[in-house]
Write a protein that holds these residues in place. Structure first.
Motif, short mmCIF file in Angstrom:
data_model
loop_
_atom_site.label_atom_id
_atom_site.label_comp_id
_atom_site.label_asym_id
_atom_site.label_seq_id
_atom_site.Cartn_x
_atom_site.Cartn_y
_atom_site.Cartn_z
N SER A 51 0.84 -1.20 0.00
CA SER A 51 0.00 0.00 0.00
C SER A 51 0.87 1.25 0.00
O SER A 51 2.02 1.22 0.44
N ALA A 52 0.29 2.33 -0.52
CA ALA A 52 1.03 3.60 -0.55
C ALA A 52 0.05 4.76 -0.62
O ALA A 52 -1.04 4.64 -1.20
N THR A 53 0.46 5.88 -0.05
CA THR A 53 -0.32 7.12 -0.11
C THR A 53 0.59 8.21 -0.66
O THR A 53 1.70 8.42 -0.16
N VAL A 54 0.08 8.92 -1.68
CA VAL A 54 0.82 9.97 -2.36
C VAL A 54 -0.03 11.23 -2.36
O VAL A 54 -1.25 11.16 -2.53
N GLU A 55 0.60 12.39 -2.20
CA GLU A 55 -0.11 13.67 -2.18
C GLU A 55 0.43 14.62 -3.24
O GLU A 55 1.58 14.49 -3.68
N ILE A 83 -0.45 3.54 -6.85
CA ILE A 83 -0.59 2.13 -7.19
C ILE A 83 0.77 1.51 -7.54
O ILE A 83 1.13 0.44 -7.05
N GLY A 84 1.52 2.18 -8.38
CA GLY A 84 2.84 1.67 -8.76
C GLY A 84 3.78 1.57 -7.58
O GLY A 84 4.53 0.60 -7.44
N LEU A 115 -4.49 17.04 -2.66
CA LEU A 115 -5.13 15.76 -2.97
C LEU A 115 -4.27 14.63 -2.41
O LEU A 115 -3.04 14.68 -2.47
N ARG A 116 -4.96 13.60 -1.92
CA ARG A 116 -4.28 12.44 -1.34
C ARG A 116 -4.84 11.18 -1.98
O ARG A 116 -6.05 10.96 -1.97
N ALA A 117 -3.95 10.36 -2.53
CA ALA A 117 -4.34 9.10 -3.17
C ALA A 117 -3.79 7.95 -2.34
O ALA A 117 -2.59 7.89 -2.09
N THR A 118 -4.67 7.04 -1.94
CA THR A 118 -4.26 5.87 -1.18
C THR A 118 -4.61 4.61 -1.96
O THR A 118 -5.77 4.39 -2.29
N ALA A 119 -3.59 3.81 -2.26
CA ALA A 119 -3.75 2.58 -3.05
C ALA A 119 -3.57 1.37 -2.16
O ALA A 119 -2.64 1.32 -1.34
N TYR A 131 -5.93 -3.39 -7.82
CA TYR A 131 -5.80 -2.32 -6.84
C TYR A 131 -7.00 -1.39 -6.89
O TYR A 131 -7.59 -1.18 -7.96
N THR A 132 -7.32 -0.82 -5.75
CA THR A 132 -8.26 0.29 -5.67
C THR A 132 -7.51 1.46 -5.09
O THR A 132 -6.63 1.30 -4.23
N CYS A 133 -7.84 2.63 -5.56
CA CYS A 133 -7.19 3.84 -5.08
C CYS A 133 -8.25 4.94 -4.96
O CYS A 133 -8.94 5.26 -5.93
#
Length: 161
Positions: A51-55, A83-84, A115-119, A131-133
């Motif tokens: 898992s990863a979270t990117v902003e 996701i990657g 914005l914050r994306a969590t995969a 994956y879901t993000c």
């Protein structure tokens, strides 16, 4: 301390980068931060196995579309980066990966916001991982849901990728 010539596991390097303890001399087999992440100003803020979270600080003056909102392509790139990064933490030393499907459902527009994306994996198989993000605004409201199918490449398929 890293021994010269030894590569760190991806997860260890990413955790050091987030903690601010990476010296810059550390290496892993993937390029982090990626060139596109540096160009767009993406920040890795959380990472764990799978898992990863990117902003990103999204601004329509820089990332805008013709309507004056943040471009959907930027939102998808943010999710794809999460996701990657998530998948890079689970592949083996002689494996690599590539996306074979990516779908976005946009839920609301974004103007200027963080914005914050969590995969996270919805299903992890030996070769195919779904994956879901979720991409959210700073007020916690969802902006988009992105799904992706990632395939792990092994042997001759993984060379040069």
């Amino acid at each position: 301390m890293i021994v010269r010539g030894r590569q760190l596991p991806v997860l260890e390097l990413l955790r050091r980068q987030i903690a601010g303890t990476a010296t810059g001399a550390e290496q892993c087999r993937f390029r982090y931060p990626t060139a596109i992440s540096r160009t767009l100003g993406l920040r890795l803020v959380e990472v764990d196995l799978g898992s990863a979270t990117v902003e990103i600080d999204a601004d329509p003056a820089v990332h805008g579309n013709q309507q004056g909102t943040v471009h959907g392509g930027l939102i998808v790139e943010l999710a794809d980066a999460a996701i990657g990064t998530a998948h890079s933490t689970v592949v083996g030393p002689d494996e690599t990966f590539t996306s074979i499907d990516l779908r976005a459902v946009f839920l609301r527009p974004v103007w200027q916001d963080t914005l914050r994306a969590t995969a996270r994996p919805a299903h992890a198989g030996r070769t195919i991982t779904h994956y879901t993000c979720e991409v959210i605004r700073s007020d916690g409201k969802p902006v988009a849901t992105i799904t992706s199918i990632v395939t792990t490449l092994r042997g001759d398929q993984s060379h040069g990728r």
